[in-house]
Design an enzyme around this catalytic site. Structure first.
Site, PDB file in Angstrom:
ATOM      1  N   TRP A  13       0.826  -1.214   0.000  1.00 10.72           N
ATOM      2  CA  TRP A  13       0.000   0.000   0.000  1.00 10.72           C
ATOM      3  C   TRP A  13       0.859   1.262   0.000  1.00 10.72           C
ATOM      4  CZ3 TRP A  13      -5.258  -0.503   2.681  1.00 10.72           C
ATOM      5  CH2 TRP A  13      -5.983   0.671   2.612  1.00 10.72           C
ATOM      6  N   ILE A  14       1.952   1.244   0.777  1.00 15.40           N
ATOM      7  CA  ILE A  14       2.757   2.454   0.971  1.00 15.40           C
ATOM      8  C   ILE A  14       3.446   2.888  -0.321  1.00 15.40           C
ATOM      9  CG2 ILE A  14       4.984   1.397   1.641  1.00 15.40           C
ATOM     10  CD1 ILE A  14       3.251   4.296   3.491  1.00 15.40           C
ATOM     11  N   ARG A  15       3.514   1.982  -1.323  1.00 19.67           N
ATOM     12  CA  ARG A  15       4.106   2.360  -2.609  1.00 19.67           C
ATOM     13  C   ARG A  15       3.295   3.436  -3.319  1.00 19.67           C
ATOM     14  NH1 ARG A  15       7.648   0.048  -5.183  1.00 19.67           N
ATOM     15  NH2 ARG A  15       7.964   2.232  -5.505  1.00 19.67           N
ATOM     16  N   HIS A  16       2.041   3.609  -2.893  1.00 16.87           N
ATOM     17  CA  HIS A  16       1.206   4.672  -3.482  1.00 16.87           C
ATOM     18  C   HIS A  16       1.570   5.969  -2.770  1.00 16.87           C
ATOM     19  CE1 HIS A  16      -1.241   1.951  -5.917  1.00 16.87           C
ATOM     20  NE2 HIS A  16      -0.836   1.094  -5.004  1.00 16.87           N
ATOM     21  N   ARG A  17       2.481   6.731  -3.415  1.00 16.32           N
ATOM     22  CA  ARG A  17       3.130   7.839  -2.721  1.00 16.32           C
ATOM     23  C   ARG A  17       2.290   9.090  -2.660  1.00 16.32           C
ATOM     24  NH1 ARG A  17       7.567   7.103  -7.103  1.00 16.32           N
ATOM     25  NH2 ARG A  17       5.605   6.482  -8.106  1.00 16.32           N
ATOM     26  N   TYR A  76       0.819   4.066  13.052  1.00 11.39           N
ATOM     27  CA  TYR A  76       0.930   3.779  14.484  1.00 11.39           C
ATOM     28  C   TYR A  76       2.411   3.556  14.801  1.00 11.39           C
ATOM     29  CZ  TYR A  76      -0.128   1.073  18.750  1.00 11.39           C
ATOM     30  OH  TYR A  76      -0.218   0.599  20.030  1.00 11.39           O
ATOM     31  N   SER A  77       2.907   4.204  15.851  1.00 10.87           N
ATOM     32  CA  SER A  77       4.334   4.102  16.132  1.00 10.87           C
ATOM     33  C   SER A  77       4.641   2.947  17.071  1.00 10.87           C
ATOM     34  CB  SER A  77       4.862   5.393  16.757  1.00 10.87           C
ATOM     35  OG  SER A  77       6.203   5.181  17.148  1.00 10.87           O
ATOM     36  N   LEU A  92      -9.268  12.567  -4.428  1.00 10.53           N
ATOM     37  CA  LEU A  92     -10.084  11.585  -5.154  1.00 10.53           C
ATOM     38  C   LEU A  92      -9.356  11.038  -6.378  1.00 10.53           C
ATOM     39  CD1 LEU A  92     -12.789  10.106  -5.554  1.00 10.53           C
ATOM     40  CD2 LEU A  92     -13.716  12.216  -6.537  1.00 10.53           C
ATOM     41  N   ARG A 136      -5.587  -1.664  -7.107  1.00 11.10           N
ATOM     42  CA  ARG A 136      -5.730  -2.573  -5.965  1.00 11.10           C
ATOM     43  C   ARG A 136      -7.113  -3.205  -5.849  1.00 11.10           C
ATOM     44  NH1 ARG A 136      -0.484  -3.669  -5.462  1.00 11.10           N
ATOM     45  NH2 ARG A 136       0.740  -1.790  -5.111  1.00 11.10           N
TER      46      ARG A 136
HETATM   47  C1  LIG Z   1       0.624  -5.663 -10.130  1.00 13.22           C
HETATM   48  C2  LIG Z   1       1.644  -4.807  -9.430  1.00 13.22           C
HETATM   49  C3  LIG Z   1       2.909  -5.299  -9.181  1.00 13.22           C
HETATM   50  C4  LIG Z   1       3.864  -4.508  -8.540  1.00 13.22           C
HETATM   51  N1  LIG Z   1       5.098  -5.022  -8.283  1.00 13.22           N
HETATM   52  C5  LIG Z   1       6.019  -4.260  -7.637  1.00 13.22           C
HETATM   53  C6  LIG Z   1       7.330  -4.781  -7.334  1.00 13.22           C
HETATM   54  O1  LIG Z   1       7.637  -5.922  -7.640  1.00 13.22           O
HETATM   55  N2  LIG Z   1       8.204  -3.986  -6.678  1.00 13.22           N
HETATM   56  C7  LIG Z   1       7.897  -2.705  -6.329  1.00 13.22           C
HETATM   57  O2  LIG Z   1       8.739  -2.016  -5.749  1.00 13.22           O
HETATM   58  N3  LIG Z   1       6.673  -2.177  -6.604  1.00 13.22           N
HETATM   59  C8  LIG Z   1       5.739  -2.924  -7.234  1.00 13.22           C
HETATM   60  N4  LIG Z   1       4.495  -2.383  -7.502  1.00 13.22           N
HETATM   61  C9  LIG Z   1       4.209  -0.991  -7.123  1.00 13.22           C
HETATM   62  C10 LIG Z   1       4.169  -0.080  -8.357  1.00 13.22           C
HETATM   63  O3  LIG Z   1       5.426  -0.070  -9.020  1.00 13.22           O
HETATM   64  C11 LIG Z   1       3.804   1.359  -7.924  1.00 13.22           C
HETATM   65  O4  LIG Z   1       4.802   1.847  -7.068  1.00 13.22           O
HETATM   66  C12 LIG Z   1       2.494   1.425  -7.203  1.00 13.22           C
HETATM   67  O5  LIG Z   1       1.505   0.725  -7.911  1.00 13.22           O
HETATM   68  C13 LIG Z   1       2.068   2.865  -7.005  1.00 13.22           C
HETATM   69  O6  LIG Z   1       1.681   3.382  -8.257  1.00 13.22           O
HETATM   70  P1  LIG Z   1       1.917   4.881  -8.640  1.00 13.22           P
HETATM   71  O7  LIG Z   1       3.370   5.206  -8.670  1.00 13.22           O
HETATM   72  O8  LIG Z   1       1.120   5.160  -9.882  1.00 13.22           O
HETATM   73  O9  LIG Z   1       1.158   5.643  -7.397  1.00 13.22           O
HETATM   74  P2  LIG Z   1       1.634   6.900  -6.580  1.00 13.22           P
HETATM   75  O10 LIG Z   1       2.940   6.663  -5.954  1.00 13.22           O
HETATM   76  O11 LIG Z   1       0.482   7.257  -5.689  1.00 13.22           O
HETATM   77  O12 LIG Z   1       1.823   8.017  -7.652  1.00 13.22           O
HETATM   78  C14 LIG Z   1       0.724   8.494  -8.431  1.00 13.22           C
HETATM   79  C15 LIG Z   1       1.306   9.161  -9.658  1.00 13.22           C
HETATM   80  O13 LIG Z   1       2.086  10.278  -9.245  1.00 13.22           O
HETATM   81  C16 LIG Z   1       3.253  10.369 -10.049  1.00 13.22           C
HETATM   82  N5  LIG Z   1       4.437  10.213  -9.196  1.00 13.22           N
HETATM   83  C17 LIG Z   1       4.475   9.895  -7.882  1.00 13.22           C
HETATM   84  N6  LIG Z   1       5.720   9.882  -7.428  1.00 13.22           N
HETATM   85  C18 LIG Z   1       6.501  10.179  -8.463  1.00 13.22           C
HETATM   86  C19 LIG Z   1       7.899  10.306  -8.645  1.00 13.22           C
HETATM   87  N7  LIG Z   1       8.769  10.126  -7.643  1.00 13.22           N
HETATM   88  N8  LIG Z   1       8.359  10.607  -9.863  1.00 13.22           N
HETATM   89  C20 LIG Z   1       7.528  10.816 -10.889  1.00 13.22           C
HETATM   90  N9  LIG Z   1       6.169  10.705 -10.803  1.00 13.22           N
HETATM   91  C21 LIG Z   1       5.677  10.395  -9.606  1.00 13.22           C
HETATM   92  C22 LIG Z   1       3.141   9.284 -11.113  1.00 13.22           C
HETATM   93  O14 LIG Z   1       2.474   9.801 -12.232  1.00 13.22           O
HETATM   94  C23 LIG Z   1       2.270   8.259 -10.453  1.00 13.22           C
HETATM   95  O15 LIG Z   1       1.577   7.430 -11.360  1.00 13.22           O
HETATM   96  C24 LIG Z   1       3.531  -3.165  -8.142  1.00 13.22           C
HETATM   97  C25 LIG Z   1       2.240  -2.679  -8.385  1.00 13.22           C
HETATM   98  C26 LIG Z   1       1.293  -3.490  -9.012  1.00 13.22           C
HETATM   99  C27 LIG Z   1      -0.093  -2.935  -9.230  1.00 13.22           C
END
Ligand SMILES: Cc1cc2nc3c(=O)[nH]c(=O)nc-3n(C[C@H](O)[C@H](O)[C@H](O)COP(=O)(O)OP(=O)(O)OC[C@H]3O[C@@H](n4cnc5c(N)ncnc54)[C@H](O)[C@@H]3O)c2cc1C
Length: 310
Positions: free
Chosen positions: A110-114, A121-122, A221, A231
């Site tokens: 989840w945290i990958r969605h930046r 929670y600490s 949103l 997700r």
């Molecule tokens: C099926 C699947 C498999 C995955 N496998 C892996 C894996 O093996 N390893 C792994 O590490 N992750 C993995 N991920 C995570 C994936 O790579 C994304 O980090 C995650 O889905 C968040 O997507 P996002 O970057 O679009 O979202 P957010 O981080 O919320 O970003 C939203 C949008 O903001 C922009 N953005 C945000 N930050 C930046 C930045 N620093 N530079 C430029 N633009 C930015 C981009 O346009 C991005 O689309 C996986 C995800 C999925 C769905």
């Protein structure tokens, strides 16, 4: 339900206290506000706060002085246009804040969605609860042989029972060691006065990834829909999808016009590559096309045939 009676009383007290406001509110979301929607065995999602509604999206798109909304059909048409053409900034005008209780391994995905604001929670200051995610038997599956990121057949009989036993035993053992190393009673006194006890920030490293953590998670949103499109997708891991499905219910209650447009143009839509589109055009013209003659890789061909239901 994973909330204690004190926590449930706090939720009830918050729901009893209403305040007048000039801002837009949504009765269907107010009905859900603060209440935990159960997810997995000990988790939940609850809406803590929100700003805006479907009207805020059209208001921003029209840069209006007032609410900016017209007839529902016109607002729906505009929202559908914005969604279809990825004119995304009006959707950023709405915000929502969730309180989520989730296993640590789900939090890592989840945290990958930046593009969100998070406060977790600490476990440096507080002690984590003795709660672990143990999959229901129907979710205890083998590694998929066709998809390296997926699951195959559900485990059966002895093997399933042995796996469940190991998951429970390992989590319990490491939590017992965590509690022992902390050496604290529930009221913060040393359990064994002869020992100092290890710092909370160190003791936690022994816990299994199915231990539950909690956070507040706020997103606009547009970025929430980005999260949900990945997700709540059928290819997402079941455990994070369970949270996304609960959040989709909140979105449906909050912004019904946006939710419908999202279903039509994102969740229910597919993207065809230029090569795929060329194949569809040849098929529509009555030309027999097979994978070797399609210029598509085997995998892309299979995906296209699945999409077309062939
Ligand atoms: C099926 C699947 C498999 C995955 N496998 C892996 C894996 O093996 N390893 C792994 O590490 N992750 C993995 N991920 C995570 C994936 O790579 C994304 O980090 C995650 O889905 C968040 O997507 P996002 O970057 O679009 O979202 P957010 O981080 O919320 O970003 C939203 C949008 O903001 C922009 N953005 C945000 N930050 C930046 C930045 N620093 N530079 C430029 N633009 C930015 C981009 O346009 C991005 O689309 C996986 C995800 C999925 C769905």
């Amino acid at each position: 339900m994973p909330l204690t009676s004190d926590q449930l009383a706090e939720v009830a007290a918050q729901r009893d206290a209403s305040q007048p406001t000039l801002r837009a509110t949504v009765p269907a979301l107010e009905a859900l506000l603060y209440q935990p929607m159960p997810v997995l065995d000990h988790g939940f999602v609850r809406v803590i706060d929100y700003m805006g509604d479907d009207g805020a999206v059209v208001q921003a798109a029209r840069v209006s002085y007032g609410r900016g909304t017209r007839r529902v059909s016109e607002d729906a048409g505009l929202i559908r246009y914005l969604m279809r053409h990825r004119h995304s900034t009006p959707f950023e005008m709405c915000e929502i804040k969730f309180h989520v209780k989730l296993p640590i391994f789900v939090a890592r995905q989840w945290i990958r969605h930046r593009m969100a604001n998070v406060n977790e929670y600490s476990a440096r200051y507080s002690i984590l609860d003795r709660e672990f995610y143990i999959p229901a038997p129907e979710h205890l599956a083998a590694q998929s042989s066709t998809n390296r990121q997926g699951r195959g057949e559900v485990l059966q009989g002895q093997e399933a029972a042995a796996v469940l036993d190991m998951l429970r035993a390992d989590a319990t053992l490491t939590y017992d060691h965590y509690a022992h190393m902390l050496n604290e009673t529930p009221d913060g006194q040393p359990a064994d006065p002869a020992r100092q006890g290890l710092a909370r920030e160190l003791a936690r490293m022994n816990l299994t990834l199915n231990t539950y953590t909690q956070w507040y998670w706020k997103a606009d949103l547009h970025n929430l829909l980005g999260f949900l499109s990945l997700r709540a997708d059928s290819h997402a891991q079941y455990e994070i999808r369970a949270y996304a499905d609960a959040m989709l219910d909140a979105v449906r209650a909050w912004v019904p016009l946006t939710f419908q447009a999202f279903q039509d143009y994102r969740m229910g839509a597919v993207t065809l590559s230029a090569g795929m589109l060329a194949v569809v055009r040849r098929m529509l013209a009555g030309e027999p096309v097979d994978q070797p003659g399609s210029n598509l890789s085997k995998r892309e061909w299979t995906e296209l045939m699945e999409t077309l239901g062939r």
